[in-house]
Structures are given as C-alpha cells and as structure tokens.
Design a protein around this motif. Sequence first.
Motif, PDB file in Angstrom:
ATOM      1  N   UNK A   1       0.605   4.339 -14.367  1.00 17.91           N
ATOM      2  CA  UNK A   1       1.608   4.731 -13.376  1.00 17.91           C
ATOM      3  C   UNK A   1       2.104   3.521 -12.597  1.00 17.91           C
ATOM      4  N   UNK A   2       1.197   2.662 -12.162  1.00 15.28           N
ATOM      5  CA  UNK A   2       1.607   1.500 -11.368  1.00 15.28           C
ATOM      6  C   UNK A   2       2.467   0.532 -12.182  1.00 15.28           C
ATOM      7  N   UNK A   3       2.181   0.412 -13.458  1.00  9.77           N
ATOM      8  CA  UNK A   3       2.984  -0.454 -14.319  1.00  9.77           C
ATOM      9  C   UNK A   3       4.377   0.134 -14.558  1.00  9.77           C
ATOM     10  N   UNK A   4       4.413   1.424 -14.919  1.00 10.56           N
ATOM     11  CA  UNK A   4       5.688   2.043 -15.254  1.00 10.56           C
ATOM     12  C   UNK A   4       6.578   2.229 -14.033  1.00 10.56           C
ATOM     13  N   UNK A   5       5.995   2.613 -12.907  1.00  7.90           N
ATOM     14  CA  UNK A   5       6.802   2.931 -11.731  1.00  7.90           C
ATOM     15  C   UNK A   5       7.164   1.693 -10.914  1.00  7.90           C
ATOM     16  N   UNK A   6       6.222   0.756 -10.793  1.00  9.21           N
ATOM     17  CA  UNK A   6       6.421  -0.362  -9.878  1.00  9.21           C
ATOM     18  C   UNK A   6       6.385  -1.728 -10.548  1.00  9.21           C
ATOM     19  N   UNK A   7       6.056  -1.757 -11.821  1.00  7.41           N
ATOM     20  CA  UNK A   7       5.930  -3.043 -12.507  1.00  7.41           C
ATOM     21  C   UNK A   7       4.698  -3.815 -12.079  1.00  7.41           C
ATOM     22  N   UNK A   8       3.744  -3.124 -11.471  1.00  8.46           N
ATOM     23  CA  UNK A   8       2.521  -3.766 -10.990  1.00  8.46           C
ATOM     24  C   UNK A   8       1.505  -3.890 -12.124  1.00  8.46           C
ATOM     25  N   UNK A   9       0.991  -5.077 -12.310  1.00  4.82           N
ATOM     26  CA  UNK A   9      -0.070  -5.284 -13.284  1.00  4.82           C
ATOM     27  C   UNK A   9      -1.421  -5.070 -12.602  1.00  4.82           C
ATOM     28  N   UNK A  10      -2.330  -4.419 -13.295  1.00  2.80           N
ATOM     29  CA  UNK A  10      -3.687  -4.224 -12.768  1.00  2.80           C
ATOM     30  C   UNK A  10      -4.708  -4.602 -13.829  1.00  2.80           C
TER      31      UNK A  10
ATOM     32  N   UNK B   1       0.833  -1.213   0.000  1.00  8.67           N
ATOM     33  CA  UNK B   1       0.000   0.000   0.000  1.00  8.67           C
ATOM     34  C   UNK B   1       0.863   1.256   0.000  1.00  8.67           C
ATOM     35  N   UNK B   2       1.956   1.227   0.763  1.00  5.37           N
ATOM     36  CA  UNK B   2       2.837   2.399   0.805  1.00  5.37           C
ATOM     37  C   UNK B   2       3.562   2.604  -0.526  1.00  5.37           C
ATOM     38  N   UNK B   3       3.902   1.537  -1.198  1.00  5.85           N
ATOM     39  CA  UNK B   3       4.534   1.671  -2.520  1.00  5.85           C
ATOM     40  C   UNK B   3       3.597   2.387  -3.482  1.00  5.85           C
ATOM     41  N   UNK B   4       2.331   1.970  -3.476  1.00  4.26           N
ATOM     42  CA  UNK B   4       1.336   2.602  -4.359  1.00  4.26           C
ATOM     43  C   UNK B   4       1.120   4.055  -3.960  1.00  4.26           C
ATOM     44  N   UNK B   5       1.041   4.306  -2.661  1.00  2.00           N
ATOM     45  CA  UNK B   5       0.826   5.675  -2.166  1.00  2.00           C
ATOM     46  C   UNK B   5       1.910   6.626  -2.650  1.00  2.00           C
ATOM     47  N   UNK B   6       3.156   6.163  -2.712  1.00  2.00           N
ATOM     48  CA  UNK B   6       4.278   7.060  -3.014  1.00  2.00           C
ATOM     49  C   UNK B   6       4.460   7.355  -4.499  1.00  2.00           C
ATOM     50  N   UNK B   7       3.653   6.741  -5.373  1.00  2.00           N
ATOM     51  CA  UNK B   7       3.786   7.052  -6.805  1.00  2.00           C
ATOM     52  C   UNK B   7       2.529   7.690  -7.399  1.00  2.00           C
ATOM     53  N   UNK B   8       1.425   7.658  -6.673  1.00  2.00           N
ATOM     54  CA  UNK B   8       0.200   8.255  -7.215  1.00  2.00           C
ATOM     55  C   UNK B   8       0.049   9.678  -6.694  1.00  2.00           C
ATOM     56  N   UNK B   9       0.429  10.612  -7.498  1.00  2.00           N
ATOM     57  CA  UNK B   9       0.444  12.011  -7.095  1.00  2.00           C
ATOM     58  C   UNK B   9      -0.866  12.684  -7.507  1.00  2.00           C
TER      59      UNK B   9
END
Length: 536
Positions: A401-410, A308-316
Amino acid sequence: MRNQRIFRGWQFLLVVLLASVGPLWGKAVDAQQQSITLSLATEPPTLDSTLATDQIGSFLLSHLMEGLTQYGADGSLAPGIAERWEVRADGATFWLRSDARWSDGKLVTAQDFVYAWQRAVKPETASQYAFILFPIKNAEAVNRGDMPEGALGVEAAGAHRLEVRFEQPCPYFDKLTAFMTYYPVRRDVVEQWGRAYAADADKMMFNGPFVLSRWVHGAHLELIKNPRYWNADAISLQRISMPYITTDPGTHYNLFKDNRIALSPLDASTLQDAVGRGYETHLFEFGTLYFLEPNMRPGRPTRNLALRRAIQHVLKPSLLVHKVLGLPGIKPAYSLFPSTMRAGSGVFSEQFPPPQVHYSLTKARAYMAQAKRELGDIPPLTLLVGDSPRAVNEAEFYQYVLKQALGLETKLDQQTFKQRIAKMQQGDFDIAAAGWGPDFDDPITFGDLFASWNENNRGRFSDSRYDGWVRTAQQSLDPDVRLEAFDQMQHIINEQVVIIPTYENVGLYVQHPKLIGVRRSIFGGDPNYRYARVLK
C-alpha cells in the motif's frame, strides 16, 4: 500483560497439551494423573516478575506467583496473598493471610512486597514496568534517581500488614496489585543468584499454585502443583508440561489432530479444516489492540508529522482485516482504546466514539508532498515486524500500500519476539508493528502507554498536553472527569499520529472436550489453568 503482554494474537496463544504416558508425549489429557502438557509460541524472555513485560511471561508467572490480589475462577478481582484490603484517598492497607508460604516453606511476609516494589522502581533495575508503581508515594522520584529506594511509600507494619501511601488518589490500586510487577520477591533468593535470578527453574522461589520444576531453554518447561500454596485444595491439575515451542499454528493444530495436545489456536489456514472435521471451535476476545508505531526519535524520518499523516490516510484497517487477515471476530481498530474497553457505567467507545480518519489518497499525497519539502529525499523506511506467517502477511500488505499509494519504499525487518522487543527498546526502527493488551480493568492501562515517562512508549512520543490528561485520569476520583481525559487522549493520539490502530485481535481455538475449567482471561495471565481439571 501490556505487557507487551503484547503479544501477537495466536502467535502468543498458549496451547495446552498433556503430560506423557505413551510414545513421545502421549495423549492429550490424562484424567488419572490430572496432567496436561502446554505448548508455547515462544520461550519467555524472563521469569523475573520485576522485569517481565510479555504475554508468555505473564501467563507463566500467573501460575507460579501470586500478588496481594488475583483474578478468581469467574474472572473477577479476588483475594490473593491479602485476605482483605482497604483503599483510601491517601493510601491503602492490606492484611496478608498467615498461611501464605513460599515453595520452600518460608512465610510470605509484607516485607517481601516492600522489597519487590523497591526493587522495581530502582533505576538500576531498569524495569520497564516501573511506571505501574507510580501511584505510590515517591515512586517516580525514586525511579528518576532523585530519592533513595527507602523513600518509597510502602512499609511492613509487622509480618502480615502492608501500608501504602499514595502520591495522589488511586481508586483502582487494588486492581494494580494483581499485576506481575506487584508480585512479592524474596531478597535472599535475589541476592543469592544476582543477575542469574529467575534465569532457571532452580534460581527462583514461588508462592503460587504451581512451581517450575523444569526449564530446558528453548525446548521444554514443566510446572507441578505447589503443595505449600495456601489454596492448594482448590487446585486439581498436578502437572502442566510444555515440551513444544513453535510460532507455527499449523504445527499446533497437527498436534491437536494427533491427540497430543488439548488446545490449539486456529488461523485462516486451519479453521476450515477444523470446522470440516466437526471440532467445536471457540472464540475469545483478548481486549488487545494492534497498531503501527512510528519512531519519533531525532533523526528518524517518521519524526515528521506530515509523513505520519500521509501514512495514516492510506492504511485502512477494514481493508487489512477483511482482505488480509480474514478471520472471524477480528475487528478493525480506530482508537487507542479497544471497542470492548469498559469505563464508568458502560463501554468507553459507545460514550466517546473514536475520532474519524478520512482515508483519502488525495490528502495522503498532499501530506507526502509536504513531507518531502520538509525532509528532502525520504530513504526507505525500516518496518520492524514479527516472524510469524501472519505478521509477514500484514507487513507485505503495508509495504504494498505504501509503495502504490505514496511511492514510499519500505524494508521489512523480521525478528523473533525477543529480538523485536529489544530493537523497539533501542529505537532501531522507523515503524514497528506492535500491540498492547490491558494489564488491569481501567482505560488508563492504555492511556498511560504514551506518557513521556513510560518506557513502553517505544516511539518516544512526548507531549505536555497528553501527559497532563494522563495525570488527570490517574489522580481524579470523578468518573466524568476521567472519561473526558481519556477522550482527549484518543484525539491527541489521532491528531499527532502517535500510532496507527490496525485491528483488535481475537483467539480462535479448539479445545479437548475433557479439559474443563480453563479460564480465558483479559487480565491476570491467559489462559488460566488454576481451576482447570480433566474429566474422567
């Protein structure tokens, strides 16, 4: 309507149109008939005031029903079914007006409120707003099933006096009674229709300025003036028709241009055209907070704090507002409490600035690495969103943003409003795009949203510290103590990433110049047409 009176900005903005006099639905306004036509973004999931949670339901019920108090033409709290009241530390007394009647002519009595409130807190009813009655003695125990409904601290002292006992002091109780869950309900009507109660126009009873004369599901609703309303002389409009139901703001705007509707929401695609045509544009601050809500139920990846903190720190939020939404007046959000929320002698955010999030790709990736160590491989996250064009644009921004910054797939799960709410209730999501509007004029309307006992706490966050601060704000009569409690709440929300605030919405709209007296309202149903009329 919180309410998931939540309500997705212009998606849930109600659009006024005029009753039919010509081909199809006719002109936008009819001064002679004092008739207007409404268009809705979606059909209300229910018009049972005990069960309603959404903005559309709140809007309609605010015209069909009336509680002990209401909001007057100037937006301030005013007498409703109660002529006067007294709020004390241990309880409250309400004196009901003797000329208040239901639409079938029967008197509105104190017992109608007793029945409605008992029904709302009964666990069998499963009202998501049962918590809003918890200031009443034994309400929470009744709702848990520990006490019978008759133990609720409310009684009818005759037909026109209502006595309420508090569980703890509640200085804002009179404001609560204007909310829809506090509306009266007729026992005989509920028992007559059972589960079908309030499912159709002929299966409910009304005590407000209008009655529901027509409800063709998915197609058309119509309100007509209630001649038995106690203040009927103050109501000018005779008919409000709602023959258009669509989430597309472009459709509303085209109807406005064709002089078929009297008010239309604007979005980025229609604002420029409206300005170019010389229309007068209006802006209204809803007081509504929009946010991403992670699911903290067992088995969900988003239960992990590092993720959750990882996501919080990239969604501005500022990037979303200025680069994606692009509408004047919308503000980035940084706290549970909107920047316009009043508290004490001023605006809460000016007295207690929101906690800072230091947006950092480095920090975000460090948290992401920690989450992978704790969780192993992280599967694609399900992002539950609405089906409107703007909701989809927002979702695609989050996804990118989640894909580019964290490699997270949604995976995007796009649903209609009704289905999205149902999925949130069931916990069928990893992250939900959600929102909340204030139910009454006190910060606790946002603060108690994430209390462990609140059914609208969709992500099922539970924290004893947070619950304690909610209790403090609910019970204390000291304004400074309550302000400190709210500040502690916003810091816990930030630290635990209970939500990721995204923006505070506004409504941009155009309105027919002959339609006046429409009150845009943060509380008590919006828009409000009780005191509207059409100029000749």
